[in-house]
Motif scaffolding. Structure first.
Motif: not given
Length: 105
Positions: A6-10, A13-18
Motif C-alpha cells: 500500500i505504501v509503495d503504491e502511494y 502514484s504521488h512521488f514517482g518513487t518506491q
C-alpha cells in the motif's frame, strides 16, 4: 494487500518513487529524497553491519517511517557493493504502528 504494498503504491502514484528507494536513502543518508521532505520522515537504526571479502557491506536496519502522520515500523537489509552502488536486499518487516487523525475546525 499488505502495508508495504500500500505504501509503495502511494509513493509511486504521488512521488514517482518506491518504498525500497525511500528506505535505502533514509537508512544510508539519514533522510529521504528532498522531494519527500514535507511528507516523509525516517528514524533508522543500524542493528548489524558485515564487511564482505570483496569490500562490499551488508547492513541491517530497523526503525520508523512516518508518512503524513502514519507511523510504520520496518526492518530491512541493504547491500552496498565495493563500487559504492547499493540496493535493498530485503524488507523483513513493515507494519503500521500508529496513526493520528486531524480534523479541521
Amino acid at each position: 494487500m499488505n502495508a508495504a504494498a500500500i505504501v509503495d503504491e502511494y509513493l509511486q502514484s504521488h512521488f514517482g518513487t518506491q518504498l525500497e528507494d525511500v528506505l535505502c536513502d533514509g537508512c544510508l543518508v539519514g533522510r529521504p529524497d528532498i522531494r519527500l521532505a514535507e511528507t516523509v520522515k525516517i528514524l533508522p537504526r543500524m542493528i548489524r553491519s558485515e564487511r564482505e571479502d570483496d569490500g562490499g557491506e551488508f547492513n541491517s536496519y530497523e526503525g520508523t517511517l512516518i508518512i503524513d502522520d502514519l507511523w510504520y515500523r520496518f526492518g530491512c537489509q541493504i547491500v552496498i557493493d565495493s563500487n559504492g552502488s547499493h540496493f535493498m536486499a530485503d524488507i523483513s518487516s513493515f507494519e503500521a504502528v500508529e496513526w493520528k487523525l486531524r480534523i479541521a475546525v
